[in-house]
Design a protein around this motif. Structure first.
Motif, PDB file in Angstrom:
ATOM      1  N   GLU A 233      34.914   1.672 -13.390  1.00 49.70           N
ATOM      2  CA  GLU A 233      34.499   2.718 -14.323  1.00 49.70           C
ATOM      3  C   GLU A 233      34.706   4.112 -13.736  1.00 49.70           C
ATOM      4  O   GLU A 233      35.223   5.005 -14.390  1.00 49.70           O
ATOM      5  CB  GLU A 233      33.034   2.510 -14.731  1.00 49.70           C
ATOM      6  CG  GLU A 233      32.856   1.263 -15.601  1.00 49.70           C
ATOM      7  CD  GLU A 233      31.412   0.961 -15.988  1.00 49.70           C
ATOM      8  OE1 GLU A 233      31.164  -0.117 -16.519  1.00 49.70           O
ATOM      9  OE2 GLU A 233      30.527   1.816 -15.738  1.00 49.70           O
ATOM     10  N   ARG A 234      34.298   4.260 -12.475  1.00 48.42           N
ATOM     11  CA  ARG A 234      34.461   5.585 -11.860  1.00 48.42           C
ATOM     12  C   ARG A 234      35.937   5.923 -11.712  1.00 48.42           C
ATOM     13  O   ARG A 234      36.362   7.063 -11.923  1.00 48.42           O
ATOM     14  CB  ARG A 234      33.768   5.635 -10.498  1.00 48.42           C
ATOM     15  CG  ARG A 234      32.262   5.608 -10.634  1.00 48.42           C
ATOM     16  CD  ARG A 234      31.582   5.878  -9.296  1.00 48.42           C
ATOM     17  NE  ARG A 234      30.141   5.812  -9.452  1.00 48.42           N
ATOM     18  CZ  ARG A 234      29.276   6.108  -8.486  1.00 48.42           C
ATOM     19  NH1 ARG A 234      29.722   6.473  -7.294  1.00 48.42           N
ATOM     20  NH2 ARG A 234      27.975   6.039  -8.698  1.00 48.42           N
ATOM     21  N   ILE A 237      37.269   6.918 -15.211  1.00 44.37           N
ATOM     22  CA  ILE A 237      36.728   8.207 -15.670  1.00 44.37           C
ATOM     23  C   ILE A 237      37.384   9.353 -14.899  1.00 44.37           C
ATOM     24  O   ILE A 237      37.862  10.323 -15.478  1.00 44.37           O
ATOM     25  CB  ILE A 237      35.190   8.265 -15.502  1.00 44.37           C
ATOM     26  CG1 ILE A 237      34.509   7.343 -16.509  1.00 44.37           C
ATOM     27  CG2 ILE A 237      34.677   9.692 -15.674  1.00 44.37           C
ATOM     28  CD1 ILE A 237      32.997   7.236 -16.338  1.00 44.37           C
ATOM     29  N   ASP A 238      37.420   9.235 -13.578  1.00 43.64           N
ATOM     30  CA  ASP A 238      37.965  10.313 -12.755  1.00 43.64           C
ATOM     31  C   ASP A 238      39.442  10.544 -13.072  1.00 43.64           C
ATOM     32  O   ASP A 238      39.908  11.676 -13.146  1.00 43.64           O
ATOM     33  CB  ASP A 238      37.766  10.013 -11.267  1.00 43.64           C
ATOM     34  CG  ASP A 238      36.284  10.050 -10.880  1.00 43.64           C
ATOM     35  OD1 ASP A 238      35.487  10.532 -11.698  1.00 43.64           O
ATOM     36  OD2 ASP A 238      35.939   9.591  -9.782  1.00 43.64           O
ATOM     37  N   ILE A 241      39.806  12.212 -16.530  1.00 41.34           N
ATOM     38  CA  ILE A 241      39.434  13.636 -16.486  1.00 41.34           C
ATOM     39  C   ILE A 241      40.570  14.448 -15.863  1.00 41.34           C
ATOM     40  O   ILE A 241      40.926  15.516 -16.368  1.00 41.34           O
ATOM     41  CB  ILE A 241      38.098  13.829 -15.733  1.00 41.34           C
ATOM     42  CG1 ILE A 241      36.948  13.328 -16.610  1.00 41.34           C
ATOM     43  CG2 ILE A 241      37.885  15.299 -15.374  1.00 41.34           C
ATOM     44  CD1 ILE A 241      35.590  13.330 -15.945  1.00 41.34           C
ATOM     45  N   HIS A 247      35.421  13.563 -21.110  1.00 42.57           N
ATOM     46  CA  HIS A 247      34.582  12.366 -21.146  1.00 42.57           C
ATOM     47  C   HIS A 247      33.234  12.685 -21.747  1.00 42.57           C
ATOM     48  O   HIS A 247      32.495  13.503 -21.220  1.00 42.57           O
ATOM     49  CB  HIS A 247      34.439  11.752 -19.750  1.00 42.57           C
ATOM     50  CG  HIS A 247      35.259  10.506 -19.609  1.00 42.57           C
ATOM     51  ND1 HIS A 247      34.798   9.284 -19.996  1.00 42.57           N
ATOM     52  CD2 HIS A 247      36.533  10.331 -19.201  1.00 42.57           C
ATOM     53  CE1 HIS A 247      35.753   8.385 -19.804  1.00 42.57           C
ATOM     54  NE2 HIS A 247      36.820   8.983 -19.327  1.00 42.57           N
TER      55      HIS A 247
END
Lengths: 599, 599
Positions: A233-234, A237-238, A241, A247
């Motif tokens: 997930e991280r 997301i990163d 972005i 997000h």
């Protein structure tokens, strides 16, 4: 065994040997015959090879197969062949040629069907496959393109020529069929498929549990499973972005009305949870995120200058799948989709979709999934005659389908087309991913939507100050976290790369007097953001190493008197075994580097 | 104005000056009179002070107030006083003394009520408050303990003695009342409270939006709001993992039966969403996480050696609050609680709870919330006579309450006790947090539970191989993410520390020819994981700076010809204004350091 099947088996054994030769050039080759239901090949590896390497070898075989190489036969004088093998250090081949010279055959035991030449021959036969040339009488299929669907099954020790007086070689077994269906049936039949089933591995590694009292299709992730999810997930997301996505976080539910406006309700209501009525409101758990993102978009006027606006979210979604269709993490009743909606002008669509495919290829690559091998694309088209199933606007359909086709063609994506598989609001690209036994499933999609923006009146103010309709690209990047996790568990058979491993290092104190140092070390690693555990159980070092191996932990850090005194550790890696004693700081640097680079 | 109120006002002005003297010792002091509804004090700061500093000053005032210092009067000969002030560089005080010598008063305009001495006096009066001594006739309250509840209101420029020929000083206005209630009423009345309302600031800064069609009490977080949430969530997860918590992920819903077993159903059913029936199952959105964590605990046998087992989760929870009770992010219908359940033996309870309070103090401190100022503890006890409200087990209640009291006392936590405020399954510690106007609310809790483990038959295998019941500590660390975000928005008035700021640096190109460099710089900062935006709108530098200030962005990076040529930026910080030109690498180092250290 049919003759052509035998030829297929034996040809695939050559393909296996060719792959090994490319991956580990120092390998010494034994024999590689066809057997009932498949083939094997015996190797003397100079490096440590384990079952975890099988997917890597399969990938290489797939790669060579695609080159469409011919199996080319040639003859060589025996004396020349002996010099040839000696020069290459192929001691086993040399021995075989000597035997041929003497007996006219290589066979020494039953079941080994490879026979080369006849007695008193003065030449031997070779088959060449690209750069790989192997002593062999044949016959073979014409080119690698005729090799069907294969699977390496396992790996075992085998004495050279069956005698314990000889060196122990590594035997790799595999099977091959003309079609994927036959392969799957066979694997199911022998129960091999279950070995790679994410449900089985998930249980063995303690990644998630189900509870009847919580409910069907509702997995609970233990700390280990949740760790993999968190890393995924991280990461996503990163990365999103960095690529200009915004997000956002929107609620799991909304008024039923929202899905009536969107038009989802009639199409999805059978798989939606029932509405919840309280006071003046009727709420429902969301089966998709689009309407929420649309409302965010509409929360203020938008200028064409802001477009494309890209909202992404790791969004919980709820679908009431029939209990018979629930399958581990592959099909669940609540999932978390790496979702996004891109609001753009029709002119921007092509660029936007190209960027999306680029992101998908990038993220898959970081996860170790290869385009064209682990996944490919399906262009799912509408059907102009199905007026009830699809939103009616022939021109828009034609245009959108052409945009998707153009992007797939221009980016040289491996894809095929499928009629009548679109979403009700537009055509889509499906990401078709292979599971452990090679079965293809739609992992997630990229959709071109010209219909919902009309229903929701999604517009921007154009250059002339006028309202202009926008289009929406619905897309995922890695799909539902639960489902990609299932794919990854099967792909890696639980032996995740370091960055995804729930425990990255298992510290193994040899005796109780090493516990203090072991715990200090664990704390130091934890402090550096590394995931380390100590095995403080009673038990021999061997038992502890075996436990860590079963848990597929990438690094075992063994601590004895010497390591404790020197403040060092003996590294044992999952793939390579013992790697010697290193300092703590070197260890940390190595682990950090692997994690950083998603190894 | 009543005399005692005037005395209170004037005394608080001294408290303000004492705080400023401690914070910025080089400050020159003007006058600090009581006025209608409050007080002000004029300062010549040697550093740049803005409204953002007011909470810091209030905190210092609160700190000094707590010391319980006396206001002590003393007299000084005029000549001596002149030398005294001259030595300290207090030019304004010197001027006042000269005027007193000549006119016997300091008053030069209406509304300034501070009068010192009478004509032809040869001494002046001083008041001492701790280390701070100020020229003043008094009277004052006896000690700082008599100072009630105050609030600094704003900050304005004011010419010394009202004449534009004199230097411009900084005037800080404040108000003070005997009770919190009076202060709040006054702030509400003057509309000041609204200025700090997180709903207003949230809208101005574009952090979240509500939509009637999505539903009441269901906020949608924009990318900016979601960024703050993500920072908070990652911070808490990483910190808890460091402290030995196992972060798990469990589903948002479960069978209704689960809450019937837990006993929550009768107590909570009015605020739970209605059950959803499909096929054979009846599911319900969860109002709390405990039963899910209990099922995870029960998914395998547990040994006493494993305890304490600490499951943590950022868990979505659903409560159907009445629409009249919904308040921005403070009270919503779906929220994400930083939840945890610690399974322990009764003997471990004390240590476990101490560790929990330590974590709470640590996380709050990192968020800039101070124990005893921004929050305190409430020990919420049961009532043995309320047999229907509480689980019946007098001995267990006595024991649990005593454990909580002991921990609070031993850790010197600021707390008070409240009867009949416990959970139905045991006593708890409530974390009472102050909002913008000082109103205290329960932010989250730490609960001692001896009842639910019995209902769920939660046990461990003890030293003798027998089943033994465990206890459960339910706790949060920062509460619901929505609620702590509301507190933080009000606390910082939207001017978040750099690590929490949605945009950390706003790049301001002066002219269009600087756009290219500005975009390159933005991309470089994004690549380093920093959150930067470029203002490419038409408009003057001043307008762009004002916009960035209104958005409370901590750093503005101004780019003109010089910066472009030198590949540098002119830094302007939200608090200190212009800070000169620095290299990109120095800028990155500075930002990274602030973020790393949660500044």
């Amino acid at each position: 065994m049919e003759k052509d099947l035998e030829v297929l088996h034996h040809s695939t054994a050559h393909l296996l040997a060719a792959a090994v030769a490319e991956l580990w050039p120092r390998t010494k080759f034994g024999i590689g015959p066809a057997i009932e239901n498949g083939f094997y090949y015996d190797f003397e590896f100079q490096e440590k090879i384990t079952e975890e390497d099988l997917p890597k070898i399969e990938k290489k075989m797939e790669e060579i197969k695609k080159r469409g190489l011919a199996f080319e036969q040639s003859k060589m004088k025996i004396a020349e062949a002996l010099r040839f093998e000696k020069k290459k250090g192929q001691v086993y081949k040399e021995e075989l040629i000597k035997q041929i010279k003497k007996l006219g055959t290589t066979s020494v035991e039953e079941g080994v069907l490879e026979e080369i030449g006849s007695k008193k021959m003065d030449t031997v036969s070779y088959y060449k496959l690209g750069n790989f040339i192997d002593l062999c009488q044949g016959p073979h299929v014409k080119t690698t393109k005729e090799i069907g669907c294969f699977k390496l099954l396992n790996l075992a020790g085998a004495y050279w020529r069956g005698s314990e007086k000889n060196p122990m070689l590594t035997r790799i077994y595999g099977t091959v069929f003309k079609t994927q269906k036959e392969l799957e049936d066979y694997l199911n039949q022998i129960g091999e498929a279950k070995e790679w089933d994410h449900r089985k591995i998930g249980k063995e590694l303690g990644l998630f549990v189900f509870s009847d009292i919580v409910g069907k299709g509702l997995p609970m992730f233990t700390a280990k499973g949740a760790t993999i999810r968190r890393e995924l997930e991280r990461f996503i997301i990163d990365e999103e972005i960095k690529r200009g996505y915004q997000h956002v976080i929107t609620p799991d539910l909304a008024k039923t009305q929202l899905y009536k406006i969107s038009g989802h309700y009639p199409y999805y209501k059978d798989t939606m949870y029932p509405p919840m009525k309280i006071d003046e409101e009727e709420l429902i758990l969301r089966p998709m995120t689009c309407p929420h993102h649309f409302m965010l978009y509409k929360s203020q006027p938008r200028s064409y200058k802001e477009l494309p606006i890209k909202y992404a979210e790791l969004a919980s979604q709820f679908r009431y799948e029939k209990s018979g269709e629930l399958t581990g993490l592959m099909r669940v009743r609540m999932f978390c989709l790496a979702d996004a909606h891109i609001f753009a002008t029709p002119e921007q669509a092509e660029t936007v979709i190209k960027e999306v495919l680029n992101l998908i290829d990038f993220t898959n690559k970081m996860l170790g999934l290869e385009k064209g091998v682990d996944y490919r694309y399906r262009l799912s088209l509408g059907d102009r005659t199905e007026t009830k199933k699809y939103f009616k606007d022939d021109k828009a359909w034609e245009n959108a389908e052409e945009v998707l086709r153009k992007v797939l063609t221009e980016t040289k994506a491996p894809f095929f087309e499928a009629k009548n598989e679109a979403a009700f609001y537009g055509p889509k690209i499906d990401i078709q991913m292979k599971n452990a036994v090679g079965k293809e499933e739609t992992a997630f999609t990229v959709q071109y939507d010209f219909a919902l923006p009309k229903r929701f009146d999604l517009t921007c103010i154009d250059e002339k100050g006028k309202e202009k309709e926008v289009i929406v690209i619905h897309r995922s990047s890695i799909g539902a976290i639960e489902r990609i996790l299932a794919f990854l568990i099967e792909k890696y058979k639980g032996a995740f790369p370091t960055w995804l491993s729930p425990v990255q290092a298992q510290i193994i104190p040899i005796a109780e007097r090493h516990h203090g140092y072991a715990i200090d070390l664990r704390n130091e690693l934890l402090g550096k953001g590394l995931r380390a555990e100590v095995d403080l159980k009673n038990g021999t070092m061997q038992t502890k190493i075996r436990d860590a191996q079963l848990q597929k932990i990438p690094y075992m850090l063994v601590i004895g008197d010497r390591e404790q005194v020197q403040k060092k550790v003996a590294i044992r890696s999952r793939e390579k075994g013992n790697e010697g004693v290193v300092s703590i700081s070197d260890l940390i640097t190595r682990l950090k580097d692997e994690i950083e680079n998603k190894k």
